[in-house]
Design a protein around this motif. Structure first.
Motif, short mmCIF file in Angstrom:
data_model
loop_
_atom_site.label_atom_id
_atom_site.label_comp_id
_atom_site.label_asym_id
_atom_site.label_seq_id
_atom_site.Cartn_x
_atom_site.Cartn_y
_atom_site.Cartn_z
N ARG A 295 -31.52 -6.19 -4.81
CA ARG A 295 -31.30 -6.70 -4.15
C ARG A 295 -30.47 -7.92 -5.16
O ARG A 295 -29.63 -9.32 -4.34
CB ARG A 295 -32.22 -7.49 -2.92
CG ARG A 295 -33.40 -7.88 -4.05
CD ARG A 295 -34.57 -8.96 -3.43
NE ARG A 295 -35.49 -8.87 -4.13
CZ ARG A 295 -35.51 -10.04 -5.03
NH1 ARG A 295 -34.66 -11.40 -4.90
NH2 ARG A 295 -36.87 -11.23 -5.66
N VAL A 296 -30.81 -7.31 -6.24
CA VAL A 296 -30.26 -8.31 -7.16
C VAL A 296 -30.08 -6.83 -8.29
O VAL A 296 -30.23 -6.01 -8.82
CB VAL A 296 -30.86 -8.67 -8.22
CG1 VAL A 296 -30.56 -9.73 -9.32
CG2 VAL A 296 -31.67 -10.28 -7.21
N ALA B 298 -25.84 -4.58 -5.22
CA ALA B 298 -27.07 -5.69 -4.62
C ALA B 298 -25.86 -6.61 -3.54
O ALA B 298 -25.73 -6.79 -2.37
CB ALA B 298 -26.83 -6.35 -5.56
N ALA C 127 -27.54 -15.88 -15.30
CA ALA C 127 -27.98 -16.81 -14.15
C ALA C 127 -29.27 -15.81 -13.17
O ALA C 127 -30.69 -16.93 -12.90
CB ALA C 127 -27.14 -17.64 -13.54
N LYS C 128 -29.07 -15.26 -12.69
CA LYS C 128 -30.03 -14.44 -11.49
C LYS C 128 -30.66 -13.57 -12.34
O LYS C 128 -32.04 -13.41 -12.14
CB LYS C 128 -28.93 -13.37 -10.62
CG LYS C 128 -28.48 -12.28 -12.00
CD LYS C 128 -27.59 -10.82 -11.19
CE LYS C 128 -26.26 -11.10 -10.50
NZ LYS C 128 -25.33 -10.18 -10.81
N TRP C 129 -31.02 -13.47 -13.28
CA TRP C 129 -32.48 -12.97 -14.37
C TRP C 129 -33.06 -14.35 -13.97
O TRP C 129 -34.37 -13.77 -14.47
CB TRP C 129 -31.65 -12.04 -15.06
CG TRP C 129 -30.85 -10.94 -14.83
CD1 TRP C 129 -29.37 -9.90 -14.89
CD2 TRP C 129 -31.73 -9.49 -13.97
NE1 TRP C 129 -29.55 -8.94 -13.97
CE2 TRP C 129 -30.34 -9.13 -13.50
CE3 TRP C 129 -32.55 -9.20 -13.39
CZ2 TRP C 129 -30.48 -8.21 -12.87
CZ3 TRP C 129 -33.09 -8.85 -12.89
CH2 TRP C 129 -32.03 -7.24 -12.29
N SER D 187 -27.70 -5.82 -12.57
CA SER D 187 -26.32 -5.85 -13.83
C SER D 187 -26.44 -4.85 -13.97
O SER D 187 -27.16 -3.55 -14.23
CB SER D 187 -27.01 -7.11 -14.20
OG SER D 187 -26.49 -8.25 -13.36
N ASP E 5 -38.97 -15.91 -10.12
CA ASP E 5 -39.94 -15.13 -8.70
C ASP E 5 -40.98 -14.44 -9.11
O ASP E 5 -41.66 -13.89 -8.22
CB ASP E 5 -38.39 -14.91 -8.10
CG ASP E 5 -37.90 -15.83 -7.95
OD1 ASP E 5 -37.71 -16.81 -7.68
OD2 ASP E 5 -36.98 -15.13 -7.43
N GLU F 269 -23.59 -13.39 -15.65
CA GLU F 269 -25.08 -12.36 -14.74
C GLU F 269 -26.53 -12.96 -15.49
O GLU F 269 -27.23 -12.69 -15.13
CB GLU F 269 -24.77 -11.37 -14.84
CG GLU F 269 -23.56 -10.17 -15.34
CD GLU F 269 -23.58 -10.05 -13.90
OE1 GLU F 269 -24.34 -9.30 -13.08
OE2 GLU F 269 -22.76 -10.03 -12.77
N GLN G 251 -33.83 -16.87 -12.47
CA GLN G 251 -34.51 -16.94 -11.08
C GLN G 251 -35.09 -15.86 -10.67
O GLN G 251 -36.42 -16.08 -10.66
CB GLN G 251 -33.24 -17.40 -10.45
CG GLN G 251 -33.42 -17.03 -8.62
CD GLN G 251 -34.78 -18.75 -9.22
OE1 GLN G 251 -33.05 -19.43 -9.04
NE2 GLN G 251 -35.82 -18.57 -8.38
N ALA G 252 -34.46 -14.17 -11.32
CA ALA G 252 -36.21 -12.76 -10.63
C ALA G 252 -36.66 -13.50 -11.67
O ALA G 252 -38.00 -13.14 -11.24
CB ALA G 252 -35.26 -12.25 -10.98
#
Length: 890
Positions: A658-659, A875, A687-689, A661, A695, A685, A691-692
């Motif tokens: 789902r995520v 993803a 920003a998504k990490w 890079s 989370d 890339e 957030q991960a």
């Protein structure tokens, strides 16, 4: 000293020989049998060729057989072959013979089997005429080896023996070739060595040995010499997002083959439309989502002739098919045969080719084959219509070769030998007499006939490979080897970008066993030919495709010499058909499919029905290609049981993601903190990490494959060097550069470095929290319970090219197109049984499916392609293309 690796045995002058009994002087034919080997298959560019007709080193046994004779006369009146290869037909009857050569290597203690090779000899009374099988020919500049070998054909007297009227006498020594220029030398067996590159053709003359000569004056052949290895700044851009970093990109190059200078606009248009559609149309995914990882180039070099050489013969009559030019032997089902009958190719492989002038009816022929005890022949599968078509499945002419730039050809000649391996196939035992009723001799006869009839097992006619008459035996063996010294790879190595400063991009396409090159194999040789053909060749370092997919070969007969057949010139572009004979959709589908082979994907389609599993399906080791496995590896119980150990299927554990890079830099373990590793994904890339991390997501890290053949499966074991799971993001170290730090569980010490292009990802999970894989948990449970593949149609003896539907699975709703369900299906690698693939449909199975707007790759093949080219797109692949059920499960 390393031991030589035996590649094959091959016959000289070739495997389909012709001898006459009359003539002045009487021509003599002498055979040689060569063992081709290589001491260092990684670095050695030249194959070793050794004659086995050396009694001090080898034991060689010749066995000649008259396949058309009635028992017990199949060893009577046959040609004699002496130990030195001299063929004696003075006491032989006119007609057709098959022969076997068994080869053993003599050792100080005992002997070791090398293998066997088979061929055909036809005995005629006399010569009537001869000609060059080429209108012109191109050979390579090479100070070591003679590359091109002109084809020579002869017409013989019509003796009523059943032998062919026309035969291939290339290399037989019946014609003396003389070069009229210092640019070309004539070497052994009539091969032409290029000594100086030519701007205009020079000539070679041929004179027949018989007195008076059959040709007055001598015949003349134009010859050109090309320096394939020189530097050429001719690489033109087609789609080039990043030429400055070409070494890190997946570079595609399209080469012209069989296009004349006047055809250049057609080539340019075809390449441009192919590049546009391959990276934009959904049916070619995942190439579209990976478009920024590819550069596309083209090179146009004109050929002297249009179209490829056809190695196979074609019918010169309309009996049975209503049209001339049908390839011999015909592979598709004969349309007028009863359901369940053999295909013509199957019948030819069982009983051989028909005699010229064959006039016995179907019942008489089936009775003959019964008396001859032809192994495997079932009269119930040979109806009258099929046998009548078989009787006319022949030709009294031969197609002229084409003079193309790179020397590719379709199919193969009978002269080139069969598809049956020679160094791993032992010679059949020789019976003491021809008596099929004798219980001792019967099995020996059956084994010998089976081995001799391997002669008729021709390579696939749609295979578009390097012609052994344009590529010398020292540099080219077969399409399943890299053949690192061949002229096409030399040509690629000399290609430079057409714009200053002309970087040497061509080296990216030259395979190197010491490193993994992103561009290896992404070479598409486009053949301007309307007949269907295409291959991944040179051990997947090159691909080839014709521009259309017709089956019959249109031709015309030469007015002065009717036996000489010339292919009909393709219809040029017109306002009604702007691309002429080009079938654009078919070509793009074919090119995308062939590139699939480059990424270690195997054919999944079925051409042959088998009643038993083939030998290569029974091996205990798994098939090395990533989308195919076999019964020998999966079988859970002794044969004949077909139950499977499903957990051995290598694609069961491909994670859904789902995520994701890709690493833009190689990264090393942290020696001071052995549970940590720092990765770089780039600023776009990060920003998504971030957030991960917020989370608290668990992260995995999968190393990029380092296999030269790009093999990825099975995946490495988790938490052992190359595949780490259960990692946590403990620090975002540099957002501007896209760097963050991962830490493993307390039980994991990170010891491995991860290559650039490796993938870092967050796996998708099922509603219960378990990891989600591309084969859904209900499907895996069902496979484990049944231990059988999912095919709803389990008729294993009949090949199918249809989309295959799965059986209903308890508590599982399949996708709208249920054949997209990922699991395990039987039927692949050209046969109906013994090999397994992931889904019921795929571009590797049926690339031209028009019902569903062209066939995409299945999800497993997409996953594998994405992982090799840009794992950062995983993803997106999962979100857009995973074949979900109608309820939208994720």
């Amino acid at each position: 000293m390393a031991l030589a690796q035996n590649i094959d045995l091959f016959l000289l002058p070739h495997a389909d020989l012709h001898v006459v009994r009359s003539g002045t002087p009487k021509p003599t034919l002498k055979l040689d049998v060569r063992l081709r080997s290589v001491t260092d298959p990684v670095a050695q560019k030249v194959y070793d060729l050794e004659s086995v007709l050396d009694p001090a080193k080898y034991q060689v046994d010749f066995t000649v057989f008259a396949p058309h004779n009635e028992p017990p006369h199949r060893f009577d009146g046959v040609p004699k072959i002496a130990a030195d290869g001299t063929v004696d037909v003075s006491q032989a009857a006119l007609g057709v013979y098959l022969f076997q050569v068994g080869v053993q290597k003599k050792q100080p203690v005992g002997t070791s089997q090398v293998g066997s090779v088979v061929g055909r000899i036809q005995v005629h009374d006399r010569f009537v005429d001869w000609w060059f099988g080429n209108g012109s020919i191109t050979t390579a500049l090479d100070s070591r080896f003679a590359h091109a070998q002109p084809s020579l054909y002869a017409k013989f007297s019509d003796d009523g023996s059943g032998a062919d009227l026309v035969g291939d006498i290339t290399g037989h020594g019946y014609v003396t070739l003389v070069s009229n220029s210092a640019s070309v030398a004539v070497a052994d067996r009539g091969r032409l060595q290029g000594l100086v590159e030519t701007a205009a053709p020079v000539t070679v003359t041929g004179t027949f040995l018989e007195q008076p000569p059959l040709s007055k004056p001598p015949l003349v052949l134009p010859v050109r010499v090309v320096d394939y290895g020189k530097s050429r700044p001719v690489l033109e851009p087609v789609r080039v997002p990043d030429v400055a970093h070409a070494d890190a990109k997946a570079n595609i190059v399209f080469l012209a083959e069989g296009f004349r200078q006047a055809d250049r606009p057609l080539f340019d248009r075809l390449v441009q439309q192919t590049a546009d559609e391959m990276f934009t149309k959904p049916r070619h995914e995942p190439y579209g989502m990976l478009k920024n990882s590819f550069n596309v180039f083209k090179v146009f070099t004109p050929s002297q002739d249009e179209q490829a050489t056809c190695g196979f013969h074609v019918t010169d009559n309309t009996v049975g098919f209503g049209v001339k030019g049908v390839p011999i032997p015909s592979a598709p089902a004969y349309p007028k045969a009863l359901k369940g009958s053999y295909r013509l190719r199957q019948l030819v492989e069982l009983v051989g080719l028909p005699k010229r002038g064959e006039n016995r009816n179907a019942q008489q022929l089936k009775a003959l084959w019964a008396r001859q005890q032809i192994p495997g022949f079932d009269p119930r599968q040979a109806d009258d219509a099929l046998i009548e078509a078989w009787k006319a499945h022949r030709s009294d002419g031969v197609l002229q070769a084409s003079d193309t730039m790179f020397g590719l050809y379709l199919g193969s000649r009978w002269a080139d030998g069969s598809r049956v391996p020679t160094t791993t196939t032992l010679a059949a035992p020789v019976p003491g007499k021809d008596d099929p009723t004798d219980p001792i001799e019967r099995p020996k006869l059956a084994a010998l006939i089976t081995r001799l009839h391997h002669f008729y097992m021709m390579r696939p006619q749609q295979a578009l490979t390097l012609d052994p008459r344009r590529h010398p035996p020292e540099l080219y063996a077969n399409e399943n080897l890299v053949n690192p010294g061949n002229s096409i790879l030399s040509y690629l190595g000399g290609l430079r970008y057409s714009l200053p400063p002309n970087p040497p991009i061509g080296t990216n396409w030259v395979p190197d066993s010491s490193t993994v090159k992103q561009s290896k194999g992404l070479v598409s040789i486009i053949s301007y030919d309307g007949v269907n053909g295409g291959s991944a060749i040179n051990l997947d370092t090159l691909t080839s495709s014709t521009v259309a997919n017709s089956a019959p070969v249109p031709f015309t007969s030469d007015a002065a010499r009717p036996e000489l057949l010339r292919r009909t010139t393709p219809a040029p572009p017109s306002p009604a058909r702007p691309l002429g004979v080009v079938d654009l959709d078919s070509f793009i589908n074919k090119a995308a499919h062939e590139f699939g082979h480059v990424f270690d994907l195997e054919d999944e389609y079925e051409e042959f029905g088998l009643s038993d599993d083939s030998d290569d399906a029974l091996g205990a080791r798994d098939i090395p290609t990533d989308n195919i496995t076999s019964i020998g590896f999966l079988r859970s119980s002794p044969a004949p049981a077909r139950t499977l150990a499903v957990d051995r299927v290598k694609w069961l554990v491909l994670p859904r993601i789902r995520v994701s890079s890709r690493l833009v830099e190689a990264t090393l373990p942290d020696t001071a903190r052995p549970r940590q590793i720092t990765v770089t994904v780039g600023p776009d890339e990060i920003a998504k990490w971030v957030q991960a991390r917020a989370d608290g997501a668990e992260v995995s890290l999968l190393n990029r494959s380092a296999q030269p053949n790009r093999q990825q499966l099975p995946l490495p074991p988790t938490n052992q060097l190359d595949y780490l799971t259960g990692l946590r993001i403990v620090e975002v170290r540099d957002e501007a550069r896209g760097i963050f730090v991962l830490e493993g569980p307390s039980t994991v010490t990170i010891q491995q470095s991860f290559r650039e292009g490796s993938v870092v990802f967050v796996p998708r999970r099922n509603p219960g929290g378990s990891p989600s894989f591309v084969v859904e948990e209900e499907v895996v449970a069902f496979l484990r319970s049944t231990r059988l593949p999912l095919n709803s149609n389990r008729v294993l003896t009949v090949p199918s090219r249809d989309d295959q539907l799965p059986v209903p699975i308890f508590n599982f709703r399949p996708p709208f197109h249920s054949f997209l369900t990922v699991g395990l299906y039987e039927g692949a690698r050209h046969v109906s049984r013994g090999f397994y693939r992931p889904t019921g449909a795929c571009k590797m199975r049926n690339q031209d499916d028009q019902v569903h707007d062209g066939r995409q790759f299945c999800h497993v093949c997409k996953w594998l392609l994405v992982n090799l080219v840009d794992g950062g797109q995983h993803a997106l692949l999962d979100r857009q293309f995973y074949p979900s059920s109608p309820r939208g499960r994720r």
